[in-house]
Design a protein around this motif. Structure first.
Motif, PDB file in Angstrom:
ATOM      1  N   GLN A  28       0.811  -1.210   0.000  1.00  0.00           N
ATOM      2  CA  GLN A  28       0.000   0.000   0.000  1.00  0.00           C
ATOM      3  C   GLN A  28       0.843   1.257   0.000  1.00  0.00           C
ATOM      4  OE1 GLN A  28       0.072  -2.284   2.341  1.00  0.00           O
ATOM      5  NE2 GLN A  28       0.206  -1.429   4.403  1.00  0.00           N
ATOM      6  N   PHE A  29       2.148   1.140   0.165  1.00  0.00           N
ATOM      7  CA  PHE A  29       2.993   2.313   0.140  1.00  0.00           C
ATOM      8  C   PHE A  29       3.229   2.772  -1.297  1.00  0.00           C
ATOM      9  CE2 PHE A  29       5.197   1.093   4.364  1.00  0.00           C
ATOM     10  CZ  PHE A  29       4.066   1.527   5.038  1.00  0.00           C
ATOM     11  N   PRO A  30       3.432   4.071  -1.494  1.00  0.00           N
ATOM     12  CA  PRO A  30       3.757   4.547  -2.853  1.00  0.00           C
ATOM     13  C   PRO A  30       5.049   3.930  -3.353  1.00  0.00           C
ATOM     14  CG  PRO A  30       3.143   6.372  -1.404  1.00  0.00           C
ATOM     15  CD  PRO A  30       3.301   5.174  -0.531  1.00  0.00           C
ATOM     16  N   ARG A  31       5.090   3.692  -4.643  1.00  0.00           N
ATOM     17  CA  ARG A  31       6.287   3.121  -5.265  1.00  0.00           C
ATOM     18  C   ARG A  31       6.834   4.094  -6.297  1.00  0.00           C
ATOM     19  NH1 ARG A  31       7.269  -2.175  -4.367  1.00  0.00           N
ATOM     20  NH2 ARG A  31       5.682  -3.375  -3.253  1.00  0.00           N
ATOM     21  N   PRO A  32       8.134   4.132  -6.463  1.00  0.00           N
ATOM     22  CA  PRO A  32       8.713   5.058  -7.455  1.00  0.00           C
ATOM     23  C   PRO A  32       8.397   4.610  -8.880  1.00  0.00           C
ATOM     24  CG  PRO A  32      10.410   3.651  -6.503  1.00  0.00           C
ATOM     25  CD  PRO A  32       9.158   3.375  -5.732  1.00  0.00           C
ATOM     26  N   ASP A  33       8.331   5.581  -9.802  1.00  0.00           N
ATOM     27  CA  ASP A  33       8.107   5.252 -11.206  1.00  0.00           C
ATOM     28  C   ASP A  33       9.431   4.892 -11.866  1.00  0.00           C
ATOM     29  OD1 ASP A  33       9.430   7.639 -11.495  1.00  0.00           O
ATOM     30  OD2 ASP A  33       7.645   8.796 -12.003  1.00  0.00           O
ATOM     31  N   GLU A  34       9.405   4.755 -13.174  1.00  0.00           N
ATOM     32  CA  GLU A  34      10.609   4.319 -13.889  1.00  0.00           C
ATOM     33  C   GLU A  34      11.721   5.351 -13.812  1.00  0.00           C
ATOM     34  OE1 GLU A  34       9.405   3.465 -17.832  1.00  0.00           O
ATOM     35  OE2 GLU A  34       8.216   1.684 -17.288  1.00  0.00           O
ATOM     36  N   GLY A  58      12.364   7.046 -11.181  1.00  0.00           N
ATOM     37  CA  GLY A  58      12.784   7.150  -9.796  1.00  0.00           C
ATOM     38  C   GLY A  58      12.045   8.207  -9.000  1.00  0.00           C
ATOM     39  N   ARG A  59      10.978   8.762  -9.548  1.00  0.00           N
ATOM     40  CA  ARG A  59      10.181   9.765  -8.834  1.00  0.00           C
ATOM     41  C   ARG A  59       9.236   9.065  -7.863  1.00  0.00           C
ATOM     42  NH1 ARG A  59       9.112  14.780 -10.899  1.00  0.00           N
ATOM     43  NH2 ARG A  59       6.899  14.433 -10.491  1.00  0.00           N
TER      44      ARG A  59
END
Length: 580
Positions: free
Chosen positions: A94-100, A102-103
């Protein structure tokens, strides 16, 4: 004499004894006492009048305003703590994950939750209650019953008439012993002795015995309250560790919020710098066009170029500050902690550690004025007296000092012990028969007495320990009063700071509005030739400073509220974070 006593015992084994009625009642009573002693000694924990491991009702620690459970419950909870639920682990689904690229987009709430789940320092701090709980268990184990067994063998050669007599003996002893919180020492034992002596006419080579010993401290060591001081202090130490954990968690939450809003501030300042840089570039182009047509002098170009260089310099500093704020936030939320997966190779752990610093946290929040206003200062002061973890810890330290005085005061008394021993012995020519005779025979043994001891020159060591304990207790009491005053000082100063930053928001907004008007006037005057590029650059710089001050005031107010809530101890409650 020894031979005559053995001969009399041999006669009793051949049926030449009489069993009087009063002896039968004596042995029945002795049997009841032995069984009762065995039941007492077999109790699973230290206090006889209470359940296993539980303090008597009159000795249970009273609840402090901050504690929702007694010290005993806190110790039990610490011993059963499942650290796997709290230690640093990889980001949950459920935690936010970085995009490709790295944001990693985060809200302030998500940043706090990630820090509580993954922060390494918090994971280290979580071991403290568990360690303290083991000391509490160790103190309770002092009153656990102990099973003991002894075995020995010996050989003796002594003169016997004109010759020597050799005697071989074997001794076996099995029993249970226990010390109680009342200052009572119990011992229930069975023993067997075999002797093989030369030149003895009888065959009484086996002796079986059962005994119950009780030693009761009447003065020093006889106070249950003093004997339980170690247990109660260990339980209080568990509560102290929980207060420390709460204080550390509260500081961590405040630090995460501070890092988050500083990143928000850095991003906002960069946006202002870029906008001002674009304005400076546009102003330079306008000046160059006017120089070409001859409406302004060529010397105006230097002022416009200097202002553009200044804006570029400010943008570089702002980007550097943003990058540092990103690193600070990444270190706190630790989105991909190393070693979170069981069986991970060391190289992969290092790779994950390197990947953390390549992420780019992007705050979803923007500087805004919260609707929350500080409560009256007296309410925050009253709240701090109830909820500050360090005040709760100081109160527990004072209570530990008072318990120490209870123990040292009991140590000033002289030693006076009452001891009682009851036993029964059976003699026979075989191992099994000796235990049967233990029940049937009329032999018995009993003793009672008092033992007194007192140092001849006074109990100086105990008096010194008691004086030190009293001085330490008084010091803890004075420290509590001093800490209470310092806490109120911090809360009052934080309340003033929150009020200052709140009023600065309106003042900075008014200043920014006026600086926009000043810049507009200077630009109009420059258009008609009544002003210079330098004056326009100064007005633009003043507008830039007012814009930065307005953003700073908004973020400063958020940080001032967080600091006020941390100092009055209500930050976790206001963020709906509970520590158990």
């Amino acid at each position: 004499m020894l031979y005559r006593e053995k001969r009399q015992r041999a006669d009793s084994l051949q049926g030449m004894r009489t069993k009087e009625p009063h002896r039968k009642s004596y042995w029945a009573a002795l049997l009841v006492v032995l069984l009762a002693g065995l039941a007492v000694a077999a109790l699973p924990a230290g206090v006889v009048a209470s359940e296993a491991g539980e303090l008597p009702p009159d000795l249970v620690m009273p609840e402090t305003p901050e504690a929702a459970a007694s010290a005993r419950e806190a110790a039990t909870a610490a011993r059963r703590l499942d650290l796997e639920r709290y230690l640093p682990r990889s980001a949950a689904d459920q935690f936010p994950r970085p995009d490709e690229q790295g944001r990693l987009e985060l809200s302030v709430e998500e940043a706090v939750v990630m820090a509580l789940a993954n922060n390494r320092s918090l994971g280290i701090q979580l071991y403290r209650p568990l360690i303290s709980g083991t000391f509490a268990e160790q103190e309770r184990a002092v009153f656990d019953p102990t099973l003991f067994a002894e075995a020995s063998a010996g050989r003796e050669k002594i003169p016997f008439g004109d010759d020597y007599r050799r005697t071989e003996t074997e001794n076996y002893r099995l029993g249970v012993e226990q010390e109680l919180a009342t200052g009572t020492a119990l011992e229930l034992a069975l023993e067997q002795r075999r002797s093989d002596a030369e030149n003895t006419p009888d065959g009484l080579h086996h002796r079986a015995g059962a005994s119950l010993s009780l030693t009761q401290a009447l003065l020093r060591g006889g106070s249950r309250e003093a004997n339980l001081v170690g247990v109660r202090q260990a339980d209080l130490e568990v509560l102290v560790s929980l207060y420390e954990l709460r204080g550390f968690t509260q500081s961590l939450v405040a630090e995460v919020e501070r890092a988050y809003w500083e990143l928000v501030l850095a991003e906002s300042r960069i946006a202002i710098y870029r906008q001002s840089l674009a304005v400076a570039q546009s102003q330079l182009q306008d000046v160059l066009r006017r120089i070409e047509v001859g409406t302004v002098a060529a010397v105006e170009r230097a002022a416009a170029e200097a202002e553009l260089a200044f804006r570029r310099q400010s943008l570089i500093d702002g980007e550097s500050s943003r990058d540092q704020a990103r690193l600070e936030l990444l270190n706190l939320v630790n989105p991909a902690p190393a070693g979170s997966t069981a069986g991970m190779a060391q190289q992969r752990r290092y790779a994950e550690m390197a990947e953390i610093w390549t992420l780019q946290p992007v705050p979803r929040e923007t500087p805004y004025v919260p609707q929350t206003a500080p409560d009256p200062v007296l309410e925050h002061v009253a709240l701090s007296r109830q909820m500050r973890p360090d005040l709760g810890e100081a109160r527990l330290r004072l209570e530990q000092g008072e318990l120490e005085v209870v123990q040292t005061r009991n140590g000033l008394l002289p030693r006076l012990d009452l001891f009682i021993t009851l036993g029964k012995t059976g003699y026979a020519d075989s191992f099994g028969r000796s235990f049967r005779e233990l029940i049937d025979d009329s032999t018995y043994a009993g003793s009672a007495g008092l033992r007194f001891s007192l140092p001849l020159r006074g109990n100086r060591a105990a008096a010194a320990v008691d004086a030190r304990a009293r001085a330490s207790r008084n010091q803890a009491e004075a420290s509590l009063g001093n800490l209470s005053q310092l806490v109120e000082l911090d809360v009052r100063k934080a309340h003033l700071e929150a009020h200052r930053t709140r009023t600065q928001i309106d003042a900075s907004a008014e200043r920014r509005r006026l600086q926009e008007e000043v810049l507009r006037v200077e630009e109009v005057k420059f258009e008609v030739g009544r002003s210079t590029a330098l004056n326009v650059a100064r007005a633009q710089r003043d507008l830039l400073e007012s814009q930065l001050a307005e953003v700073d005031a908004k973020v400063a107010y958020r940080l001032a509220l967080t600091e006020l809530y941390r100092l009055d101890g209500s930050l976790l409650a206001r963020r709906q974070i509970t520590t158990r």
